[in-house]
Design an enzyme around this catalytic site. Structure first.
Site, mmCIF file in Angstrom:
data_model
loop_
_atom_site.group_PDB
_atom_site.id
_atom_site.type_symbol
_atom_site.label_atom_id
_atom_site.label_comp_id
_atom_site.label_asym_id
_atom_site.label_seq_id
_atom_site.Cartn_x
_atom_site.Cartn_y
_atom_site.Cartn_z
ATOM 1 N N GLY A 185 0.170 1.420 -7.170
ATOM 2 C CA GLY A 185 -0.740 1.456 -8.438
ATOM 3 C C GLY A 185 -0.617 3.029 -8.979
ATOM 4 O O GLY A 185 -0.784 3.350 -10.065
ATOM 5 N N ASP A 215 0.598 -1.376 -0.010
ATOM 6 C CA ASP A 215 0.161 0.091 0.018
ATOM 7 C C ASP A 215 0.708 1.190 -0.273
ATOM 8 O O ASP A 215 0.575 2.262 0.547
ATOM 9 C CB ASP A 215 -1.097 -0.095 1.102
ATOM 10 N N HIS A 241 -5.025 -1.745 -5.490
ATOM 11 C CA HIS A 241 -4.419 -0.395 -6.119
ATOM 12 C C HIS A 241 -5.350 0.559 -6.227
ATOM 13 O O HIS A 241 -6.240 0.267 -7.067
ATOM 14 C CB HIS A 241 -3.587 -0.880 -7.230
HETATM 15 P P1 GDP Z 1 -0.763 0.154 -3.529
HETATM 16 O O1 GDP Z 1 -1.419 -1.303 -3.148
HETATM 17 O O2 GDP Z 1 0.846 0.087 -3.222
HETATM 18 O O3 GDP Z 1 -1.098 0.379 -5.018
HETATM 19 O O4 GDP Z 1 -1.331 1.308 -2.905
HETATM 20 P P2 GDP Z 1 -3.074 1.618 -2.235
HETATM 21 O O5 GDP Z 1 -3.587 1.823 -3.477
HETATM 22 O O6 GDP Z 1 -3.470 0.353 -1.663
HETATM 23 O O7 GDP Z 1 -2.754 2.624 -1.033
HETATM 24 C C1 GDP Z 1 -2.367 3.829 -1.503
HETATM 25 C C2 GDP Z 1 -3.472 4.953 -1.164
HETATM 26 O O8 GDP Z 1 -2.925 6.067 -1.188
HETATM 27 C C3 GDP Z 1 -4.458 5.242 -2.282
HETATM 28 O O9 GDP Z 1 -5.728 5.380 -1.555
HETATM 29 C C4 GDP Z 1 -4.272 6.275 -3.220
HETATM 30 O O10 GDP Z 1 -5.017 6.824 -3.847
HETATM 31 C C5 GDP Z 1 -3.500 7.132 -2.165
HETATM 32 N N1 GDP Z 1 -2.204 7.797 -2.569
HETATM 33 C C6 GDP Z 1 -1.410 7.409 -3.408
HETATM 34 N N2 GDP Z 1 -0.196 8.433 -3.528
HETATM 35 C C7 GDP Z 1 -0.740 9.449 -2.539
HETATM 36 C C8 GDP Z 1 -0.049 10.718 -2.492
HETATM 37 O O11 GDP Z 1 1.100 10.986 -2.763
HETATM 38 N N3 GDP Z 1 -0.809 11.316 -1.523
HETATM 39 C C9 GDP Z 1 -1.965 10.950 -1.080
HETATM 40 N N4 GDP Z 1 -2.476 11.934 -0.091
HETATM 41 N N5 GDP Z 1 -2.626 9.846 -1.287
HETATM 42 C C10 GDP Z 1 -1.874 9.045 -2.016
HETATM 43 MG MG MG Z 2 -2.811 -1.823 -1.705
#
Ligand code: GDP
Ligand code: MG
Length: 427
Positions: free
Chosen positions: A16, A12, A40
Site C-alpha cells: 500500500g 504486509d 494496507h
Molecule cells: P501491505 O499490506 O503490504 O500494504 O503492508 P501493511 O500496510 O500491512 O504493513 C506495512 C507496515 O509497515 C505499515 O504499517 C506501513 O506503514 C509500514 N511501512 C511501510 N514501509 C515502511 C518502511 O520502509 N519503514 C517503516 N519503518 N515502516 C514502513
Molecule cells: Mg497488510
C-alpha cells in the site's frame, strides 16, 4: 504502461505504501483479487489511512480507482470504508471509483461460515487455518460453485431477489449442520437494500473502461493484496488466502485478460513477517522475536494480531520473485534493521541434514530448519536517507547481497512509512 505491484513474501510487505508513492505517475490503480482481509497502511500529507478494499490510489485526487472482477466485496465493509475516508477529507465519487459488475459480494453468511469453520477446526484439531474470519474462503467457494451474487446484480434487484430464496435455503443446510440459527430471505433483502443500493452507482464494466483507458495511453497500476506465499495455488496451502495474489493474474482479475503487463514490481521486506498459522521456517522466537516485532511495529492492519517475525529468507523470497515474475524489487522497512550491530539472513533450509535452496512443498516445509548467516549491520539511523549516496556502506552491502542472492534488481529502498521516505537506487 501497465505495471503490477505485488508481494514477494507472506504479505504486509508495504505494498500500500509503495502504491501510494508510485501512483504519482499513474492514472488508474486497480485492485484485482481478495477482499477486506487486506490491510494496507498508508501515511502521507493527508493523514494515516488503513485501506482494506479500496485501492491505495484513492488517496490521490487525480487517480481513478478500480475494484476488479477478481475481487470479493463485503458491501457493508465497503460502505463503512468509504464513509471513513470521506470523514478524513477524501473525495469518493463514481468519477474516481469504479466497481466491476463481475466482482462478487461477500455475504454476512460467508463471514459466519468462516467463523464457524475456524472454531470447529480449533475444537476438532487445535489447528485453525488462521483465517482473518472475514468470509473470504467461503465466498470464493460460493463463486466457484456459481452460487455467489455479483455487484452487477445490484442494478436489477428484482432479479436478484428472485434468486435469493434458493441460495438462502442452500446456505441454511450448511449453517444448520454447524448448529447455528438459519438466516432468512428478509434479512438478506434488508442487507442488500442498506449496503448494496448505495454502491450501485459505482458499478460498471471495468474491462471496457480499462481497455479504453489503455487505448488512450493511460498508465494503469494493478495492486495486489497479500504475497506470493499466500497464493491459493503457489503459496503454503492451506495457510494461504483463497485468491490468486500473483502478478500474472492481474489482467484477468482486473477485467482486461487481453492486456499484457509491461512490468512487475515486487515488494519485498528487509526481514520476514507472517500473519496466521502454518510453517514459517525462518521464524524467530522469544526475545529475538519480540525485539524485531517491536522495532518493525508488526501488528496486523486488518486484525491487530501480532505478526510472527524472522530475518530475511532467501529461499522463500527467491521463490516469491519467480512466482511474481518480478522485474525489479522495492525493498521496504530497511530502517527497522537500523538498531542491529549484526544482521542475520536465512540463506538456506536444512532438510533431514541436507541443505536445500529451493522452496519446497508444504508438507516438506514442516520439517525444514533455517540456516542463518550473519552480516555486519550499519547500526545508525537511515530514516533520513533519500539518495543512494546517503546510505551507510553496510546498508548498501546488505542491499547488494540480497540482490545477488535473490537474482533480482532492487530499484527502490524504503526507509520509513511516510510517502517520501524512499530511495530510488537509479537516481
Ligand atoms: P501491505 O499490506 O503490504 O500494504 O503492508 P501493511 O500496510 O500491512 O504493513 C506495512 C507496515 O509497515 C505499515 O504499517 C506501513 O506503514 C509500514 N511501512 C511501510 N514501509 C515502511 C518502511 O520502509 N519503514 C517503516 N519503518 N515502516 C514502513
Ligand atoms: Mg497488510
Amino acid at each position: 504502461m501497465l505495471t503490477s505491484i505485488c508481494g514477494i513474501n507472506w504479505g504486509d510487505e508495504g505494498k500500500g505504501r509503495m502504491v501510494d508513492l508510485l501512483s504519482e505517475k499513474f492514472d488508474i490503480v486497480c485492485r484485482y483479487q481478495g477482499g477486506n482481509n487486506a490491510g494496507h497502511t498508508v501515511i502521507n500529507e493527508k493523514g494515516r489511512f488503513i485501506l482494506n478494499l479500496l485501492p491505495s490510489g484513492i488517496l490521490r485526487d487525480d487517480v481513478v480507482n478500480v475494484l476488479g472482477p477478481g475481487m470479493v466485496i463485503d458491501i457493508k465493509h465497503l460502505c463503512g470504508e468509504i464513509a471513513k475516508l470521506r470523514e478524513g477529507g477524501i473525495k469518493i465519487t463514481p468519477a474516481n471509483l469504479k466497481i466491476s459488475d463481475k466482482a462478487v459480494i461477500t455475504m454476512p453468511y460467508n463471514v459466519l461460515q468462516d467463523i464457524m469453520e475456524e472454531d470447529r477446526l480449533t475444537k476438532a484439531t487445535g489447528k485453525p487455518y488462521g483465517s482473518t474470519r472475514r468470509g473470504i474462503a467461503p465466498i470464493y467457494a460460493d463463486k466457484y460453485m456459481k452460487k455467489a451474487f455479483r455487484m452487477g446484480e445490484l442494478l436489477n434487484t428484482a432479479l436478484l431477489y428472485k434468486r435469493l430464496p434458493d441460495i438462502v435455503a442452500w446456505k441454511n443446510m450448511t449453517i444448520k449442520a454447524y448448529g447455528f440459527d438459519p438466516i432468512t430471505v428478509d434479512e438478506m433483502i434488508e442487507y442488500f437494500e442498506t449496503y448494496g443500493k448505495p454502491l450501485a452507482e459505482y458499478v460498471c464494466d471495468t474491462g471496457l473502461y480499462l481497455n479504453a483507458a489503455n487505448k488512450q495511453g493511460k498508465n494503469i497500476m494493478f495492486e495486489a493484496q497479500l504475497g506470493a506465499l499466500r497464493d491459493i495455488d503457489f503459496g503454503i496451502v492451506p495457510y494461504t488466502s483463497s485468491s490468486s495474489t500473483i502478478a500474472a493474474y492481474a489482467p484477468i482479475g482486473a477485467g482486461v485478460p487481453n492486456l499484457k503487463l509491461d512490468n512487475s514490481i515486487g515488494i519485498m521486506k528487509a526481514y520476514s513477517s507472517c500473519v496466521g498459522a502454518g510453517p514459517f521456517t525462518c521464524e524467530y522466537f522469544g526475545e529475538k522475536a519480540e525485539k524485531l516485532r517491536e522495532l518493525g511495529g508488526e501488528y496486523g492492519a486488518a486484525t491487530g494480531r501480532p505478526r510472527r517475525v524472522g530475518p530475511f529468507d532467501v529461499v522463500a523470497s527467491r521463490y516469491g520473485i519467480r512466482c511474481q515474475g518480478a522485474d525489479e524489487i522495492a525493498l521496504t522497512k530497511l530502517d527497522v534493521l537500523d538498531g542491529y550491530e549484526e544482521i542475520e539472513i536465512c540463506t538456506h533450509y536444512l532438510l533431514n541434514g541436507k541443505v536445500i535452496d529451493e522452496f519446497p512443498f508444504t508438507d516438506v516445509l514442516d520439517d525444514c530448519k533455517p540456516v542463518f548467516e550473519k552480516v555486519k549491520g550499519w547500526h545508525c539511523d537511515t530514516t533520513k536517507c533519500r539518495k543512494k549516496s546517503d546510505l551507510p556502506k553496510e546498508a548498501l552491502d546488505y542491499i547488494h547481497l540480497l540482490e545477488k542472492l535473490c537474482e533480482c534488481k532492487i530499484k527502490y529502498v524504503s526507509v520509513g512509512a511516510e510517502r517520501e521516505a524512499c530511495i530510488d537506487m537509479d537516481e
